[in-house]
Design a protein around this motif. Sequence first.
Motif, PDB file in Angstrom:
ATOM      1  N   VAL A   1       0.842  -1.198   0.000  1.00 52.76           N
ATOM      2  CA  VAL A   1       0.000   0.000   0.000  1.00 52.76           C
ATOM      3  C   VAL A   1       0.876   1.246   0.000  1.00 52.76           C
ATOM      4  N   THR A   2       0.494   2.227  -0.817  1.00 51.90           N
ATOM      5  CA  THR A   2       1.111   3.547  -0.714  1.00 51.90           C
ATOM      6  C   THR A   2       0.116   4.509  -0.084  1.00 51.90           C
ATOM      7  N   ILE A   3       0.642   5.428   0.715  1.00 54.46           N
ATOM      8  CA  ILE A   3      -0.170   6.444   1.395  1.00 54.46           C
ATOM      9  C   ILE A   3       0.383   7.800   0.974  1.00 54.46           C
ATOM     10  N   GLU A   4      -0.495   8.705   0.584  1.00 55.93           N
ATOM     11  CA  GLU A   4      -0.021  10.044   0.245  1.00 55.93           C
ATOM     12  C   GLU A   4      -1.093  11.087   0.546  1.00 55.93           C
ATOM     13  N   ILE A   5      -0.631  12.299   0.797  1.00 59.84           N
ATOM     14  CA  ILE A   5      -1.542  13.433   0.889  1.00 59.84           C
ATOM     15  C   ILE A   5      -1.992  13.731  -0.534  1.00 59.84           C
TER      16      ILE A   5
ATOM     17  N   PRO B   1       2.425  14.440  -4.478  1.00 56.95           N
ATOM     18  CA  PRO B   1       3.085  13.147  -4.744  1.00 56.95           C
ATOM     19  C   PRO B   1       4.374  12.931  -3.955  1.00 56.95           C
ATOM     20  N   LYS B   2       4.996  13.998  -3.466  1.00 53.07           N
ATOM     21  CA  LYS B   2       6.250  13.830  -2.726  1.00 53.07           C
ATOM     22  C   LYS B   2       6.029  13.459  -1.272  1.00 53.07           C
ATOM     23  N   THR B   3       4.784  13.227  -0.882  1.00 54.06           N
ATOM     24  CA  THR B   3       4.486  12.811   0.493  1.00 54.06           C
ATOM     25  C   THR B   3       4.297  11.300   0.606  1.00 54.06           C
ATOM     26  N   ILE B   4       4.544  10.553  -0.441  1.00 52.04           N
ATOM     27  CA  ILE B   4       4.216   9.115  -0.465  1.00 52.04           C
ATOM     28  C   ILE B   4       5.046   8.329   0.547  1.00 52.04           C
ATOM     29  N   SER B   5       4.344   7.458   1.288  1.00 54.23           N
ATOM     30  CA  SER B   5       4.973   6.435   2.124  1.00 54.23           C
ATOM     31  C   SER B   5       4.496   5.071   1.631  1.00 54.23           C
ATOM     32  N   THR B   6       5.343   4.087   1.755  1.00 56.30           N
ATOM     33  CA  THR B   6       5.053   2.754   1.226  1.00 56.30           C
ATOM     34  C   THR B   6       5.088   1.724   2.348  1.00 56.30           C
ATOM     35  N   SER B   7       4.097   0.832   2.354  1.00 53.48           N
ATOM     36  CA  SER B   7       4.027  -0.215   3.381  1.00 53.48           C
ATOM     37  C   SER B   7       4.967  -1.365   3.040  1.00 53.48           C
ATOM     38  N   THR B   8       5.060  -2.286   3.964  1.00 53.60           N
ATOM     39  CA  THR B   8       5.751  -3.543   3.699  1.00 53.60           C
ATOM     40  C   THR B   8       4.903  -4.392   2.743  1.00 53.60           C
ATOM     41  N   LEU B   9       5.450  -5.520   2.303  1.00 51.72           N
ATOM     42  CA  LEU B   9       4.716  -6.436   1.428  1.00 51.72           C
ATOM     43  C   LEU B   9       3.750  -7.273   2.255  1.00 51.72           C
TER      44      LEU B   9
ATOM     45  N   ALA C   1       3.004   4.266   9.723  1.00 56.80           N
ATOM     46  CA  ALA C   1       3.817   5.273   9.033  1.00 56.80           C
ATOM     47  C   ALA C   1       3.429   6.660   9.521  1.00 56.80           C
ATOM     48  N   GLN C   2       4.407   7.559   9.490  1.00 61.31           N
ATOM     49  CA  GLN C   2       4.162   8.991   9.666  1.00 61.31           C
ATOM     50  C   GLN C   2       4.190   9.611   8.274  1.00 61.31           C
ATOM     51  N   VAL C   3       3.083  10.209   7.870  1.00 69.95           N
ATOM     52  CA  VAL C   3       2.967  10.786   6.533  1.00 69.95           C
ATOM     53  C   VAL C   3       3.104  12.298   6.646  1.00 69.95           C
ATOM     54  N   GLY C   4       4.156  12.826   6.039  1.00 75.65           N
ATOM     55  CA  GLY C   4       4.447  14.252   6.140  1.00 75.65           C
ATOM     56  C   GLY C   4       3.765  15.061   5.060  1.00 75.65           C
ATOM     57  N   GLY C   5       3.914  16.383   5.152  1.00 77.62           N
ATOM     58  CA  GLY C   5       3.356  17.286   4.148  1.00 77.62           C
ATOM     59  C   GLY C   5       1.907  17.645   4.359  1.00 77.62           C
ATOM     60  N   TYR C   6       1.348  17.292   5.523  1.00 76.92           N
ATOM     61  CA  TYR C   6      -0.082  17.524   5.763  1.00 76.92           C
ATOM     62  C   TYR C   6      -0.364  18.962   6.159  1.00 76.92           C
ATOM     63  N   GLN C   7      -1.488  19.498   5.655  1.00 77.19           N
ATOM     64  CA  GLN C   7      -2.060  20.760   6.102  1.00 77.19           C
ATOM     65  C   GLN C   7      -3.557  20.545   6.305  1.00 77.19           C
ATOM     66  N   LEU C   8      -4.159  21.284   7.245  1.00 76.83           N
ATOM     67  CA  LEU C   8      -5.602  21.184   7.442  1.00 76.83           C
ATOM     68  C   LEU C   8      -6.310  21.448   6.121  1.00 76.83           C
ATOM     69  N   GLY C   9      -7.246  20.577   5.790  1.00 72.32           N
ATOM     70  CA  GLY C   9      -7.939  20.681   4.505  1.00 72.32           C
ATOM     71  C   GLY C   9      -7.461  19.674   3.483  1.00 72.32           C
ATOM     72  N   ASP C  10      -6.402  18.921   3.823  1.00 72.73           N
ATOM     73  CA  ASP C  10      -5.886  17.908   2.897  1.00 72.73           C
ATOM     74  C   ASP C  10      -6.655  16.598   3.036  1.00 72.73           C
ATOM     75  N   ALA C  11      -6.879  15.933   1.904  1.00 74.80           N
ATOM     76  CA  ALA C  11      -7.413  14.572   1.887  1.00 74.80           C
ATOM     77  C   ALA C  11      -6.244  13.591   1.793  1.00 74.80           C
ATOM     78  N   MET C  12      -6.523  12.316   1.983  1.00 74.78           N
ATOM     79  CA  MET C  12      -5.467  11.294   1.975  1.00 74.78           C
ATOM     80  C   MET C  12      -5.876  10.146   1.059  1.00 74.78           C
ATOM     81  N   ARG C  13      -4.932   9.693   0.258  1.00 65.62           N
ATOM     82  CA  ARG C  13      -5.212   8.638  -0.712  1.00 65.62           C
ATOM     83  C   ARG C  13      -4.397   7.391  -0.398  1.00 65.62           C
ATOM     84  N   PHE C  14      -5.065   6.238  -0.488  1.00 67.54           N
ATOM     85  CA  PHE C  14      -4.436   4.933  -0.303  1.00 67.54           C
ATOM     86  C   PHE C  14      -4.534   4.172  -1.630  1.00 67.54           C
TER      87      PHE C  14
END
Length: 674
Positions: A239-243, A247-255, A268-281
């Motif tokens: 799984v990838t997680i991003e704000i 696109p530069k906020t992406i974190s990647t899970s293990t297999l 994971a700690q996902v950086g680059g967040y600001q109030l009003g941001d959505a999150m995509r998996f």
Amino acid sequence: MGSKSSKQTTTPPSNSDDAPSTSNDAATDAPAPASSPPAEEPQKPAPSGPEKTVTVEIHSARGLRSGDALGSSQPFCIVELAGKSESRCNTGVAGNCAEKPSAPWWRKTLEVKGCQTGDEMIFTVRDKDPIMGNLLGTVSLSAEQVKAGFIGELQLLETDSILAEKGIMVEKGKNVEAFLLVKVEGVDPTLADNASYAALATKYAVGAPMWISNSVKVEIYEARGLRNSDLVGKQTPYVTIEIEGKPKTISTSTLGDHPKDPKWNFTAQVGGYQLGDAMRFTVYDMDPGKPDSVLGWATLTAEQVKAGFLGELQLLDAGRSIEAFLHVKVAGKDPSLLDYAEKGTTMAVEATGLKFDAANSAQVDIISARGVRSMLEKVGAKAKPYVIVQVADKDGTIKDGSRFVTEAANDCEKAEYNHSMHVAGCNVGDALVFTVKDKDIGDDSTAQDLANALLGKVTLSADLVKSGFLGELQLEQAGYNVQAFLKVKVEGRDPNPADLAWMAQAMAADAAGGKPALRHSVKVEIMDAHGLRNADFMGTSEPYCMVQVAGKGEFRSRWQTEKHKNWKAPKWHQELQIACQPGDALEFVVKDSDIGTDDILGRVTLDAEKVKKGFLGELELQDTGKKEGEPKAFLRVKVEGAEFSVVDRAILAAEEMEVKAGDEIKKVCCGIHY
């Protein structure tokens, strides 16, 4: 934190002699980041107001990757205002880099000159040694934070971008999570800002843990129902997680440990967040030697990220009619007491082994259809109708990946489906679009769906998706003069007690064989007309009345009466069910049935408010083809409102009794028969 930091890249120094200076005066000699082409983003107001010198303290960092293949990193931090290279200054190399290169401390106070209200501030951590590339991370403070003042940690972005550029593979789940602790004096703080700053300064002074303002803690638990994208071998999902939109906020899970129902239990700690941001998996299958296959994706809304979330999300683009789910937990950035209570309830329920329905999913039952036309009826063939269900947002745009399909029925006159499905991507405020098509020769692909003949279409409004619905929907574009209906059940996305009571009554009535509720449809009786002209040179007109939704002009969404022999005062008294959405007006057109083009004898539009409340009476026809001074022509209709209230129904009943009494008087006194 700000999006501008994610657009900065740096150029490594040419040799180790380019060591950063520890003074402000020499700061401009430090290696400067080169700007990459900016991505499109909303235009921000230009900085304004008097220029000030702002005091910035760079305290320390933690979690930095090693910048050197051999030996230890020599990290330093650059501070500058976005778009103002003359403001650039740096800390110099950290004093403890030999002992703790991943956790350097500087405790360096800098003066950033030329700061105005509206400026963003960029922090870039770099390694002096360029062998492995010198960018260790970058982050920005938003204009609001610079204005108010800031004390706390910031999660660095682009912490392993140099590795990717050099083609060095990073193991899945081994994301570099690095943080920078800073203290920034506000350029124009309010009294409330000063109070908050003072409280944080006390914690900062005693070394207490500080809040990470631009980071969200995310836990990926498991998925279920994934499709298998590999023809040979065993797929390995991650799984990838991003704000969303960053696109530069992406974190990647293990297999994952299973091809279809994997478990990760990954944090994971996902950086680059600001109030009003959505999150995509996004769930992928790792495919060595080729691009990884997408197994599905889901989005948490900005409100859900702010409040915090625990539960399942249904994946979109999971495969044709495949229902796949991802179980996640997101720590809220600004939850209310109610948010805490709801999460506590969810945790208690999940502790028992149960789960709530997916937060972005609507449970839909496609029950049956009736009156659907057959495209090949003239050659003795019958349609094999099937239903496509999709999600539309508030603008009416169909959401990508939200296509779910039933099997085809064998009887178009009375099609039975009894098909239950979960439709992904459906949130409060979304509508559902039902499309009925004829299964033609071909496969079950989306491309074949597009080629198959349309038999009807209807949208269930966002209000009814929110409250829940059980009943029939009249299909639009079902064919000229075709009255076709689709029976569905939709569990409400956010029903109130009255909605739940209505649904309980509807289910009880349905179980008892009662007549189903009918929505997005109005009952129209075309009663009669008088004062029409004779449009035929030889013989007399044979008038009929056509009705359609005003402004749509769709040939397959028109209904008409039978033609009548009385050319001047035809009496049809014919009832029609008209597919109609809230806010639609109805257009009535009276025509003369001819060989060739039918002449128009008059037209009139009943406005949306009268369609909503109901109407009984005469309407003056326009475009009658009569000469000035000739008697006017009228059409009498009855419309049972699209949103009939008890009061509306009583008023219409009283008007109907009054009309009948008037007709009786005319019949007795004047010999006029209606």
